[in-house]
Design a protein around this motif. Structure first.
Motif, PDB file in Angstrom:
ATOM      1  N   ASN A  23      16.682  -5.035  37.570  1.00 21.65           N
ATOM      2  CA  ASN A  23      15.739  -5.494  38.268  1.00 21.65           C
ATOM      3  C   ASN A  23      14.047  -5.305  37.267  1.00 21.65           C
ATOM      4  O   ASN A  23      13.755  -5.671  37.564  1.00 21.65           O
ATOM      5  CB  ASN A  23      14.781  -4.209  39.683  1.00 21.65           C
ATOM      6  N   GLN A  24      14.144  -4.387  36.482  1.00 21.48           N
ATOM      7  CA  GLN A  24      12.954  -4.397  35.031  1.00 21.48           C
ATOM      8  C   GLN A  24      13.465  -5.192  34.684  1.00 21.48           C
ATOM      9  O   GLN A  24      12.781  -6.036  33.694  1.00 21.48           O
ATOM     10  CB  GLN A  24      13.573  -2.856  34.660  1.00 21.48           C
ATOM     11  N   LEU A  25      14.687  -5.632  34.316  1.00 19.37           N
ATOM     12  CA  LEU A  25      15.061  -7.077  33.104  1.00 19.37           C
ATOM     13  C   LEU A  25      14.142  -8.022  33.463  1.00 19.37           C
ATOM     14  O   LEU A  25      14.212  -9.179  33.405  1.00 19.37           O
ATOM     15  CB  LEU A  25      16.288  -7.038  32.750  1.00 19.37           C
ATOM     16  N   GLU A  26      14.764  -8.593  35.059  1.00 19.70           N
ATOM     17  CA  GLU A  26      14.341  -9.843  35.562  1.00 19.70           C
ATOM     18  C   GLU A  26      12.874  -9.886  35.755  1.00 19.70           C
ATOM     19  O   GLU A  26      12.351 -11.069  36.069  1.00 19.70           O
ATOM     20  CB  GLU A  26      14.629  -9.645  37.020  1.00 19.70           C
ATOM     21  N   ARG A  27      12.106  -8.488  35.695  1.00 15.93           N
ATOM     22  CA  ARG A  27      10.499  -8.517  35.765  1.00 15.93           C
ATOM     23  C   ARG A  27       9.653  -9.540  35.117  1.00 15.93           C
ATOM     24  O   ARG A  27       9.302 -10.017  34.775  1.00 15.93           O
ATOM     25  CB  ARG A  27      10.108  -7.271  36.425  1.00 15.93           C
ATOM     26  N   GLY A  28      10.388  -9.014  34.084  1.00 17.54           N
ATOM     27  CA  GLY A  28      10.070  -9.828  32.459  1.00 17.54           C
ATOM     28  C   GLY A  28       8.975  -8.833  31.836  1.00 17.54           C
ATOM     29  O   GLY A  28       8.445  -9.338  30.586  1.00 17.54           O
ATOM     30  N   ASP A  29       8.987  -7.879  32.126  1.00 12.11           N
ATOM     31  CA  ASP A  29       7.146  -7.401  31.646  1.00 12.11           C
ATOM     32  C   ASP A  29       7.610  -6.011  30.720  1.00 12.11           C
ATOM     33  O   ASP A  29       6.686  -5.244  30.680  1.00 12.11           O
ATOM     34  CB  ASP A  29       6.573  -7.421  32.886  1.00 12.11           C
ATOM     35  N   VAL A  30       8.475  -5.732  30.534  1.00  9.84           N
ATOM     36  CA  VAL A  30       8.545  -5.175  29.267  1.00  9.84           C
ATOM     37  C   VAL A  30       8.706  -5.284  28.157  1.00  9.84           C
ATOM     38  O   VAL A  30       9.261  -6.860  27.271  1.00  9.84           O
ATOM     39  CB  VAL A  30      10.059  -4.045  29.608  1.00  9.84           C
ATOM     40  N   PRO A  31       7.919  -4.571  26.677  1.00 11.39           N
ATOM     41  CA  PRO A  31       8.398  -4.760  25.288  1.00 11.39           C
ATOM     42  C   PRO A  31       9.727  -5.240  24.958  1.00 11.39           C
ATOM     43  O   PRO A  31      11.184  -4.504  25.855  1.00 11.39           O
ATOM     44  CB  PRO A  31       8.121  -3.820  24.709  1.00 11.39           C
ATOM     45  N   LEU A  32       9.857  -6.180  24.396  1.00 11.86           N
ATOM     46  CA  LEU A  32      11.723  -6.296  23.856  1.00 11.86           C
ATOM     47  C   LEU A  32      12.275  -5.627  22.820  1.00 11.86           C
ATOM     48  O   LEU A  32      13.136  -5.395  23.588  1.00 11.86           O
ATOM     49  CB  LEU A  32      10.938  -7.381  22.331  1.00 11.86           C
ATOM     50  N   GLU A  33      11.607  -4.527  22.486  1.00 14.71           N
ATOM     51  CA  GLU A  33      12.487  -2.792  22.364  1.00 14.71           C
ATOM     52  C   GLU A  33      12.678  -2.343  23.344  1.00 14.71           C
ATOM     53  O   GLU A  33      13.988  -2.158  23.575  1.00 14.71           O
ATOM     54  CB  GLU A  33      11.966  -2.080  20.814  1.00 14.71           C
ATOM     55  N   GLN A  34      12.054  -2.467  24.453  1.00 15.86           N
ATOM     56  CA  GLN A  34      12.636  -1.849  25.831  1.00 15.86           C
ATOM     57  C   GLN A  34      13.522  -2.407  26.427  1.00 15.86           C
ATOM     58  O   GLN A  34      15.137  -1.642  26.645  1.00 15.86           O
ATOM     59  CB  GLN A  34      11.368  -1.768  26.815  1.00 15.86           C
ATOM     60  N   SER A  35      13.026  -3.604  25.975  1.00 20.42           N
ATOM     61  CA  SER A  35      14.697  -4.894  26.551  1.00 20.42           C
ATOM     62  C   SER A  35      15.825  -4.923  26.519  1.00 20.42           C
ATOM     63  O   SER A  35      16.525  -4.000  27.119  1.00 20.42           O
ATOM     64  CB  SER A  35      13.860  -6.040  27.091  1.00 20.42           C
ATOM     65  N   ILE A  36      15.483  -4.411  25.708  1.00 18.88           N
ATOM     66  CA  ILE A  36      16.759  -4.146  24.426  1.00 18.88           C
ATOM     67  C   ILE A  36      17.820  -2.802  24.998  1.00 18.88           C
ATOM     68  O   ILE A  36      18.733  -2.740  25.172  1.00 18.88           O
ATOM     69  CB  ILE A  36      16.683  -4.000  22.745  1.00 18.88           C
ATOM     70  N   THR A  37      16.905  -2.056  24.838  1.00 20.34           N
ATOM     71  CA  THR A  37      17.359  -0.206  25.554  1.00 20.34           C
ATOM     72  C   THR A  37      18.153  -0.775  26.587  1.00 20.34           C
ATOM     73  O   THR A  37      18.801   0.038  26.749  1.00 20.34           O
ATOM     74  CB  THR A  37      16.224   0.802  24.958  1.00 20.34           C
ATOM     75  N   LEU A  38      16.815  -0.681  27.613  1.00 25.22           N
ATOM     76  CA  LEU A  38      17.171  -1.109  28.786  1.00 25.22           C
ATOM     77  C   LEU A  38      18.755  -2.300  28.760  1.00 25.22           C
ATOM     78  O   LEU A  38      19.798  -1.501  29.258  1.00 25.22           O
ATOM     79  CB  LEU A  38      16.747  -2.002  29.922  1.00 25.22           C
ATOM     80  N   TYR A  39      18.878  -2.891  28.214  1.00 23.74           N
ATOM     81  CA  TYR A  39      19.710  -3.994  28.231  1.00 23.74           C
ATOM     82  C   TYR A  39      21.224  -3.116  27.391  1.00 23.74           C
ATOM     83  O   TYR A  39      21.877  -3.658  28.297  1.00 23.74           O
ATOM     84  CB  TYR A  39      20.191  -5.609  27.229  1.00 23.74           C
ATOM     85  N   GLU A  40      21.104  -2.806  26.861  1.00 22.66           N
ATOM     86  CA  GLU A  40      22.350  -2.008  26.192  1.00 22.66           C
ATOM     87  C   GLU A  40      22.736  -0.809  27.525  1.00 22.66           C
ATOM     88  O   GLU A  40      24.076  -0.428  27.473  1.00 22.66           O
ATOM     89  CB  GLU A  40      21.997  -1.125  25.078  1.00 22.66           C
ATOM     90  N   ARG A  41      21.673   0.054  27.581  1.00 18.89           N
ATOM     91  CA  ARG A  41      22.028   1.244  29.190  1.00 18.89           C
ATOM     92  C   ARG A  41      22.757   0.239  30.198  1.00 18.89           C
ATOM     93  O   ARG A  41      23.961   0.176  31.059  1.00 18.89           O
ATOM     94  CB  ARG A  41      20.689   1.821  29.815  1.00 18.89           C
ATOM     95  N   GLY A  42      22.419  -1.634  30.971  1.00 20.57           N
ATOM     96  CA  GLY A  42      22.994  -1.946  31.941  1.00 20.57           C
ATOM     97  C   GLY A  42      24.139  -2.190  31.488  1.00 20.57           C
ATOM     98  O   GLY A  42      25.253  -2.203  32.579  1.00 20.57           O
ATOM     99  N   ALA A  43      24.490  -2.251  29.919  1.00 17.02           N
ATOM    100  CA  ALA A  43      25.881  -2.914  29.755  1.00 17.02           C
ATOM    101  C   ALA A  43      27.166  -1.346  29.591  1.00 17.02           C
ATOM    102  O   ALA A  43      28.560  -1.735  30.162  1.00 17.02           O
ATOM    103  CB  ALA A  43      26.580  -3.371  27.907  1.00 17.02           C
ATOM    104  N   ALA A  44      26.341  -0.330  29.625  1.00 19.41           N
ATOM    105  CA  ALA A  44      27.229   0.760  29.617  1.00 19.41           C
ATOM    106  C   ALA A  44      27.349   1.322  31.294  1.00 19.41           C
ATOM    107  O   ALA A  44      28.634   1.128  31.101  1.00 19.41           O
ATOM    108  CB  ALA A  44      26.686   1.736  29.115  1.00 19.41           C
ATOM    109  N   LEU A  45      26.334   0.725  31.760  1.00 21.99           N
ATOM    110  CA  LEU A  45      26.211   1.228  33.428  1.00 21.99           C
ATOM    111  C   LEU A  45      27.275   0.025  34.283  1.00 21.99           C
ATOM    112  O   LEU A  45      28.556   0.737  35.005  1.00 21.99           O
ATOM    113  CB  LEU A  45      25.206   1.426  33.676  1.00 21.99           C
ATOM    114  N   LYS A  46      27.320  -0.854  33.086  1.00 24.31           N
ATOM    115  CA  LYS A  46      28.434  -1.751  34.155  1.00 24.31           C
ATOM    116  C   LYS A  46      30.247  -1.195  33.883  1.00 24.31           C
ATOM    117  O   LYS A  46      30.356  -1.414  34.432  1.00 24.31           O
ATOM    118  CB  LYS A  46      28.566  -2.972  33.504  1.00 24.31           C
TER     119      LYS A  46
END
Length: 80
Positions: A23-46
């Motif tokens: 949901n956070q990534l889809e909103r697109g309102d997070v800074p690039l560095e935080q997006s990368i961190t979120l993506y990495e966390r998402g991959a680990a969660l998946k």
């Protein structure tokens, strides 16, 4: 985002956090560095969710049925 290590999460915990991350990534309102961190966390969660599902599938597959279709017991699953 939870501080709990992904490896210690139940399937339900990992799935709920994965939904928050997406949901956070889809909103697109997070800074690039935080997006990368979120993506990495998402991959680990998946990956954690997939592992927990695989474990559950193996346990279900290990259940044997009798002639009437009732559980007759279980056979050990390798690694358990």
């Amino acid at each position: 985002m939870s501080d709990k290590p992904v490896a210690e999460m139940s399937f339900e915990e990992a799935m709920a956090e994965l939904e928050r991350v997406v949901n956070q990534l889809e909103r697109g309102d997070v800074p690039l560095e935080q997006s990368i961190t979120l993506y990495e966390r998402g991959a680990a969660l998946k990956k954690r969710c997939e592992e927990k599902l695989k474990d559950a599938e193996e346990k279900v597959a290990a259940i044997t049925l009798d002639a009437d279709g009732n559980p007759a017991g279980t056979k050990p699953v390798e690694g358990l």
